[in-house]
Design a protein around this motif. Structure first.
Motif, PDB file in Angstrom:
ATOM      1  N   VAL A 237      13.651   6.517  -7.094  1.00 21.62           N
ATOM      2  CA  VAL A 237      14.008   5.652  -8.083  1.00 21.62           C
ATOM      3  C   VAL A 237      14.449   6.416  -9.421  1.00 21.62           C
ATOM      4  O   VAL A 237      13.577   6.836  -9.822  1.00 21.62           O
ATOM      5  CB  VAL A 237      13.059   4.495  -8.137  1.00 21.62           C
ATOM      6  N   ILE A 238      15.662   6.010  -9.932  1.00 23.23           N
ATOM      7  CA  ILE A 238      16.130   6.860 -10.970  1.00 23.23           C
ATOM      8  C   ILE A 238      16.316   5.469 -12.200  1.00 23.23           C
ATOM      9  O   ILE A 238      17.139   4.596 -11.763  1.00 23.23           O
ATOM     10  CB  ILE A 238      17.468   7.508 -10.946  1.00 23.23           C
ATOM     11  N   HIS A 239      15.522   5.606 -13.241  1.00 25.57           N
ATOM     12  CA  HIS A 239      15.593   4.365 -14.126  1.00 25.57           C
ATOM     13  C   HIS A 239      16.548   5.228 -15.408  1.00 25.57           C
ATOM     14  O   HIS A 239      15.815   6.176 -15.773  1.00 25.57           O
ATOM     15  CB  HIS A 239      14.290   3.870 -14.669  1.00 25.57           C
ATOM     16  N   SER A 240      17.585   4.706 -15.809  1.00 24.44           N
ATOM     17  CA  SER A 240      18.134   4.924 -16.838  1.00 24.44           C
ATOM     18  C   SER A 240      18.007   4.134 -18.280  1.00 24.44           C
ATOM     19  O   SER A 240      18.354   3.035 -18.481  1.00 24.44           O
ATOM     20  CB  SER A 240      19.794   4.996 -16.557  1.00 24.44           C
ATOM     21  N   LEU A 241      17.342   4.783 -19.100  1.00 20.45           N
ATOM     22  CA  LEU A 241      16.955   4.115 -20.394  1.00 20.45           C
ATOM     23  C   LEU A 241      17.725   4.613 -21.421  1.00 20.45           C
ATOM     24  O   LEU A 241      18.389   5.477 -21.485  1.00 20.45           O
ATOM     25  CB  LEU A 241      15.407   4.400 -20.615  1.00 20.45           C
ATOM     26  N   PRO A 242      17.607   3.860 -22.504  1.00 13.51           N
ATOM     27  CA  PRO A 242      18.438   4.652 -23.693  1.00 13.51           C
ATOM     28  C   PRO A 242      18.165   6.081 -24.067  1.00 13.51           C
ATOM     29  O   PRO A 242      19.207   6.757 -24.721  1.00 13.51           O
ATOM     30  CB  PRO A 242      18.119   3.444 -24.727  1.00 13.51           C
ATOM     31  N   GLY A 243      16.883   6.329 -24.049  1.00 18.62           N
ATOM     32  CA  GLY A 243      16.520   7.497 -24.501  1.00 18.62           C
ATOM     33  C   GLY A 243      16.217   8.571 -23.506  1.00 18.62           C
ATOM     34  O   GLY A 243      15.948   9.859 -23.586  1.00 18.62           O
ATOM     35  N   HIS A 244      15.947   7.964 -22.316  1.00 18.53           N
ATOM     36  CA  HIS A 244      15.253   8.961 -21.368  1.00 18.53           C
ATOM     37  C   HIS A 244      15.801   8.725 -19.738  1.00 18.53           C
ATOM     38  O   HIS A 244      16.392   7.477 -19.530  1.00 18.53           O
ATOM     39  CB  HIS A 244      13.889   8.673 -21.218  1.00 18.53           C
ATOM     40  N   PHE A 245      15.590   9.443 -18.880  1.00 13.63           N
ATOM     41  CA  PHE A 245      15.455   9.206 -17.412  1.00 13.63           C
ATOM     42  C   PHE A 245      14.269   9.272 -16.989  1.00 13.63           C
ATOM     43  O   PHE A 245      13.366  10.081 -17.241  1.00 13.63           O
ATOM     44  CB  PHE A 245      16.440  10.221 -16.585  1.00 13.63           C
ATOM     45  N   VAL A 246      13.646   8.163 -16.086  1.00  9.51           N
ATOM     46  CA  VAL A 246      12.596   8.249 -15.385  1.00  9.51           C
ATOM     47  C   VAL A 246      12.966   8.250 -14.140  1.00  9.51           C
ATOM     48  O   VAL A 246      13.684   7.524 -13.506  1.00  9.51           O
ATOM     49  CB  VAL A 246      11.716   6.952 -15.785  1.00  9.51           C
ATOM     50  N   ILE A 247      12.477   9.488 -13.224  1.00  4.90           N
ATOM     51  CA  ILE A 247      12.675   9.588 -11.849  1.00  4.90           C
ATOM     52  C   ILE A 247      11.393   9.478 -11.064  1.00  4.90           C
ATOM     53  O   ILE A 247      10.521  10.501 -11.517  1.00  4.90           O
ATOM     54  CB  ILE A 247      13.340  10.978 -11.682  1.00  4.90           C
ATOM     55  N   VAL A 248      11.213   8.747 -10.075  1.00  5.29           N
ATOM     56  CA  VAL A 248      10.079   8.463  -9.509  1.00  5.29           C
ATOM     57  C   VAL A 248      10.433   8.672  -8.044  1.00  5.29           C
ATOM     58  O   VAL A 248      11.375   8.173  -7.182  1.00  5.29           O
ATOM     59  CB  VAL A 248       9.710   7.095  -9.616  1.00  5.29           C
ATOM     60  N   LEU A 249       9.526   9.330  -7.372  1.00  4.50           N
ATOM     61  CA  LEU A 249       9.690   9.837  -6.017  1.00  4.50           C
ATOM     62  C   LEU A 249       8.607   8.939  -5.312  1.00  4.50           C
ATOM     63  O   LEU A 249       7.434   9.219  -5.292  1.00  4.50           O
ATOM     64  CB  LEU A 249       9.442  11.157  -5.502  1.00  4.50           C
ATOM     65  N   LEU A 250       9.052   8.071  -4.273  1.00  9.02           N
ATOM     66  CA  LEU A 250       7.773   7.224  -3.479  1.00  9.02           C
ATOM     67  C   LEU A 250       7.801   7.622  -2.327  1.00  9.02           C
ATOM     68  O   LEU A 250       8.931   7.989  -1.358  1.00  9.02           O
ATOM     69  CB  LEU A 250       8.490   5.884  -3.467  1.00  9.02           C
ATOM     70  N   GLY A 251       6.587   7.693  -1.440  1.00 11.05           N
ATOM     71  CA  GLY A 251       6.290   8.223  -0.325  1.00 11.05           C
ATOM     72  C   GLY A 251       6.563   7.487   0.963  1.00 11.05           C
ATOM     73  O   GLY A 251       7.010   6.018   0.694  1.00 11.05           O
ATOM     74  N   GLU A 252       6.097   7.602   2.031  1.00  5.45           N
ATOM     75  CA  GLU A 252       6.375   7.095   3.148  1.00  5.45           C
ATOM     76  C   GLU A 252       5.588   5.434   3.238  1.00  5.45           C
ATOM     77  O   GLU A 252       4.536   5.218   2.523  1.00  5.45           O
ATOM     78  CB  GLU A 252       5.450   7.542   4.463  1.00  5.45           C
ATOM     79  N   GLY A 253       6.546   4.348   3.736  1.00  7.40           N
ATOM     80  CA  GLY A 253       6.023   2.970   3.588  1.00  7.40           C
ATOM     81  C   GLY A 253       6.196   2.299   2.168  1.00  7.40           C
ATOM     82  O   GLY A 253       6.011   1.142   2.167  1.00  7.40           O
ATOM     83  N   ALA A 254       6.834   3.261   1.068  1.00  4.57           N
ATOM     84  CA  ALA A 254       7.004   2.615  -0.153  1.00  4.57           C
ATOM     85  C   ALA A 254       8.246   1.942  -0.077  1.00  4.57           C
ATOM     86  O   ALA A 254       9.197   2.092   0.485  1.00  4.57           O
ATOM     87  CB  ALA A 254       7.000   3.745  -1.152  1.00  4.57           C
ATOM     88  N   HIS A 255       8.268   0.873  -1.128  1.00  3.11           N
ATOM     89  CA  HIS A 255       9.369   0.229  -1.244  1.00  3.11           C
ATOM     90  C   HIS A 255       9.661   0.137  -2.725  1.00  3.11           C
ATOM     91  O   HIS A 255       8.582  -0.008  -3.751  1.00  3.11           O
ATOM     92  CB  HIS A 255       9.321  -1.205  -1.085  1.00  3.11           C
ATOM     93  N   ALA A 256      10.848   0.379  -3.276  1.00  2.00           N
ATOM     94  CA  ALA A 256      10.991   0.577  -4.594  1.00  2.00           C
ATOM     95  C   ALA A 256      10.694  -0.894  -5.524  1.00  2.00           C
ATOM     96  O   ALA A 256      10.852  -1.769  -4.941  1.00  2.00           O
ATOM     97  CB  ALA A 256      12.725   0.746  -4.794  1.00  2.00           C
ATOM     98  N   LEU A 257      10.110  -0.578  -6.458  1.00  2.00           N
ATOM     99  CA  LEU A 257       9.705  -1.976  -7.454  1.00  2.00           C
ATOM    100  C   LEU A 257      11.057  -2.279  -8.072  1.00  2.00           C
ATOM    101  O   LEU A 257      11.791  -1.636  -8.421  1.00  2.00           O
ATOM    102  CB  LEU A 257       8.907  -1.290  -8.592  1.00  2.00           C
ATOM    103  N   GLN A 258      11.015  -3.695  -7.989  1.00  2.00           N
ATOM    104  CA  GLN A 258      12.060  -4.364  -8.633  1.00  2.00           C
ATOM    105  C   GLN A 258      11.961  -4.152  -9.937  1.00  2.00           C
ATOM    106  O   GLN A 258      11.258  -4.232 -10.894  1.00  2.00           O
ATOM    107  CB  GLN A 258      12.020  -6.029  -8.400  1.00  2.00           C
ATOM    108  N   ALA A 259      13.463  -3.966 -10.810  1.00  2.00           N
ATOM    109  CA  ALA A 259      13.669  -4.058 -11.975  1.00  2.00           C
ATOM    110  C   ALA A 259      13.409  -4.982 -12.741  1.00  2.00           C
ATOM    111  O   ALA A 259      13.569  -6.458 -12.214  1.00  2.00           O
ATOM    112  CB  ALA A 259      15.175  -3.329 -12.170  1.00  2.00           C
TER     113      ALA A 259
END
Length: 259
Positions: A237-259
């Motif tokens: 999951v890549i979150h594009s923020l005004p000042g930053h990128f936040v990149i999160v790797l989720l493992g097996e069975g994970a589901h991306a959190l809703q924005a």
């Protein structure tokens, strides 16, 4: 440059504090428990100018840590700010009893955190630490903040930090989070929690967010905010923020959190 020791078992809180302090010309070091913090202080290899300590943690609580620091002659003058999601009369009373210098409500805002830290640091050279029963430092109310508005550049920076803090808190204690990296808009890594994401991840993050942004504008007329890429049982999951990128790797069975 002031050195602040952060003691909190929440990764999102630690990261948000680290970024806020660094953007205000302060250094920090983080520990995940009261026991680890006390071991670090007892080692003699590390010295700090103040501590930010969560009240509720497994093992030693923030109250226990503050009591131990204030009772030890070697650290009696070390300022301690306690942090809690529930700042009520009981918490304030316990904080006074152990000599805490301030109480900060979580989730915090930078305009609440920094005046408290800077004020306590300024006074720490003049006093030997807060005495039991002395008034505790608390964040200024909204009316006080509004009375002296921050410069435009600082307000923008605070908004960026608040957005980053909000994203990090979504993944707090997420059972499937394998790795997370924070990048500035130039692609420089600020913090990484693990080693699964490669150093050149910024290249891919920019490519995917730019591509998704173009598609979003063309098809939906909306700017891109988040991109989720699935690789079998894993998700990035890549979150594009005004000042930053936040990149999160989720493992097996994970589901991306809703924005």
């Amino acid at each position: 440059m002031p050195e602040i020791l952060i003691v909190d078992d929440s990764i999102s809180v630690r990261r948000a504090l680290e970024i806020t302090l660094r953007n205000n010309a302060m250094q920090s070091r983080s520990t995940v428990s009261g026991e680890e913090a006390m071991e670090l202080l007892h080692s003699g290899a590390y010295q700090c100018d103040a501590m930010l300590v969560d009240v509720i943690m497994p093992g030693m609580s923030g109250i226990d840590v503050c009591r131990a620091v204030k009772a030890d002659g070697r650290y009696g003058g070390l300022p301690v700010i306690l942090m809690s999601g529930n700042v009520d009369d009981e918490i304030r009373s316990q904080a006074r009893e152990v000599g805490a210098d301030g109480v900060l409500r979580k989730p915090f805002r930078s305009e609440e955190l920094m005046p408290m830290v800077e004020g306590i640091l300024a006074r720490s050279g003049e006093t030997a630490g807060a005495e039991a029963g002395a008034p505790l430092e608390e964040p200024a109310g909204e009316a006080d903040v509004a009375a002296e508005p921050a410069p435009a550049g600082e307000r923008i920076q605070n908004a960026h930090l608040d957005a980053l803090n909000e994203v990090l808190q979504r993944y707090e204690d997420h059972p499937r989070m394998l790795d997370a990296v924070i990048l500035d808009r130039e692609g420089r890594p600020i913090r990484q929690t693990g080693t699964r994401l490669p150093e050149n991840i910024t290249t891919f993050a920019r490519f995917f967010t730019n591509t998704a942004g173009v598609l979003g504008q063309q098809m939906l007329g909306e700017a891109i905010q988040d991109v989720t890429i699935r690789y079998g049982a894993h998700e990035m999951v890549i979150h594009s923020l005004p000042g930053h990128f936040v990149i999160v790797l989720l493992g097996e069975g994970a589901h991306a959190l809703q924005a």
